[in-house]
Scaffold this motif. Sequence first.
Motif, PDB file in Angstrom:
ATOM      1  N   HIS A 196       0.754  -1.096  -0.029  1.00  0.00           N
ATOM      2  CA  HIS A 196       0.111   0.047   0.047  1.00  0.00           C
ATOM      3  C   HIS A 196       0.978   1.407   0.026  1.00  0.00           C
ATOM      4  O   HIS A 196       0.511   2.246  -0.865  1.00  0.00           O
ATOM      5  CB  HIS A 196      -0.868   0.045   1.108  1.00  0.00           C
ATOM      6  N   VAL A 197       2.103   1.337   0.889  1.00  0.00           N
ATOM      7  CA  VAL A 197       2.843   2.450   0.847  1.00  0.00           C
ATOM      8  C   VAL A 197       3.404   2.733  -0.470  1.00  0.00           C
ATOM      9  O   VAL A 197       3.629   3.830  -0.893  1.00  0.00           O
ATOM     10  CB  VAL A 197       3.918   2.210   1.946  1.00  0.00           C
ATOM     11  N   LEU A 198       4.042   1.626  -1.208  1.00  0.00           N
ATOM     12  CA  LEU A 198       4.431   1.689  -2.635  1.00  0.00           C
ATOM     13  C   LEU A 198       3.307   2.124  -3.493  1.00  0.00           C
ATOM     14  O   LEU A 198       3.703   2.973  -4.224  1.00  0.00           O
ATOM     15  CB  LEU A 198       4.856   0.499  -3.110  1.00  0.00           C
ATOM     16  N   ALA A 199       2.359   1.741  -3.450  1.00  0.00           N
ATOM     17  CA  ALA A 199       1.191   2.010  -4.623  1.00  0.00           C
ATOM     18  C   ALA A 199       0.907   3.532  -4.367  1.00  0.00           C
ATOM     19  O   ALA A 199       0.244   3.887  -5.327  1.00  0.00           O
ATOM     20  CB  ALA A 199      -0.078   0.981  -4.192  1.00  0.00           C
ATOM     21  N   GLU A 200       0.756   4.031  -3.154  1.00  0.00           N
ATOM     22  CA  GLU A 200      -0.003   5.206  -2.716  1.00  0.00           C
ATOM     23  C   GLU A 200       0.890   6.452  -2.726  1.00  0.00           C
ATOM     24  O   GLU A 200       0.338   7.580  -2.910  1.00  0.00           O
ATOM     25  CB  GLU A 200      -0.687   5.208  -1.474  1.00  0.00           C
ATOM     26  N   SER A 201       1.981   6.383  -2.489  1.00  0.00           N
ATOM     27  CA  SER A 201       3.204   7.369  -2.237  1.00  0.00           C
ATOM     28  C   SER A 201       3.525   8.096  -3.492  1.00  0.00           C
ATOM     29  O   SER A 201       3.741   7.572  -4.464  1.00  0.00           O
ATOM     30  CB  SER A 201       4.427   6.988  -1.352  1.00  0.00           C
ATOM     31  N   ASP A 202       3.752   9.201  -3.330  1.00  0.00           N
ATOM     32  CA  ASP A 202       4.245  10.139  -4.607  1.00  0.00           C
ATOM     33  C   ASP A 202       5.839  10.114  -4.281  1.00  0.00           C
ATOM     34  O   ASP A 202       6.569  10.080  -5.398  1.00  0.00           O
ATOM     35  CB  ASP A 202       4.040  11.693  -4.301  1.00  0.00           C
ATOM     36  N   PHE A 203       6.280   9.964  -3.163  1.00  0.00           N
ATOM     37  CA  PHE A 203       7.788   9.796  -2.880  1.00  0.00           C
ATOM     38  C   PHE A 203       7.947   8.551  -2.020  1.00  0.00           C
ATOM     39  O   PHE A 203       7.434   8.498  -0.952  1.00  0.00           O
ATOM     40  CB  PHE A 203       8.247  10.883  -2.231  1.00  0.00           C
TER      41      PHE A 203
END
Length: 323
Positions: A196-203
Amino acid sequence: MLPTVILYKTIPADLHAHLEQHCDLTVVNSLRDVLHPDMESLLARVEGLIGVNEMVGPELLDRAPKLRVVSTISVGYDIFDVADLSRRGIMLMHTPDVLTETTADMIFMLILCAARRATEMIELVRKGQWTKDIGSEHFGTDVYGKKLGILGMGRIGRSVAKRAHAGFNMEILYHSRSVNEQVEKDFMAQRHSFDHVLAESDFVCVTLPLSDQTKKLIGSRELALMKSDAFLINGGRGAIIDEAALIEALQKNVIRGAGLDVYEQEPLALDSPLLSLPNVVTLPHIGSATHETRHAMARVAVENLLAALADRSPVRCVNPEVI
Ligand code: DGY
């Protein structure tokens, strides 16, 4: 009698003098030098080693029966076989805390430089190509108000979150083994699954230590999960990212760019494709490299060494079971 110590890194003069007062000190350029047969008697009596970025392997350890303390001038200790040191009853000391803010500054610099295409823009000015107003082909990406994903919420992750929250109004997602209630309260950070962190973050910002669990943690699958306009920032260790997969992802615009301070092989080879990709910011592992912080790290490493040699309940010990 003063304990015999080998110093294998240049440290500031005041700290060097302090060590000389408290130890029988031998200075070498590299630990390879002490494997020379002429050094046998030194190794037979050495009790402490202090330096950084060199393997202290069985070849040396087998010949140093009195060695009790290894003091590394770094927070990271992935270069050591800690289990082997522990088996031999050798304390491994490191230097957390003093480099946290400096390293977080550098990570933020990578975020900003990658987003605003600093490498390309500096080159453009230097090459005399700034001949008219900058147009959309050179525009960067906003950082303010974007989503920052932090992988690993240790001391450095927390300091990056502090900057992102207080200075840049960023939404903070993180993934770590345990909940960090403080960052959730202080910076409104939200803990999510790795994917989820990978998929949602801009950085996506890597602040993890290197271990068997984190080696090549980010490869093609993980890069493909990221948004196509996201950036990957690595201030942890190079081997956490599969570098070949990252190069391919950058070449194919799977992600927009990367900001890197660490690499699988350091120093980075001049023919690395990372150096010719326009959307990559490459720094030479300078996370803690300021005058103040490197002095503080050396001071802490000297304190660690002397405390451990004097049995003064050392605190920054990686393998306290040995004490
Ligand atoms: C550390 O201390 O482990 C850093 O990588 C050095 O800058």
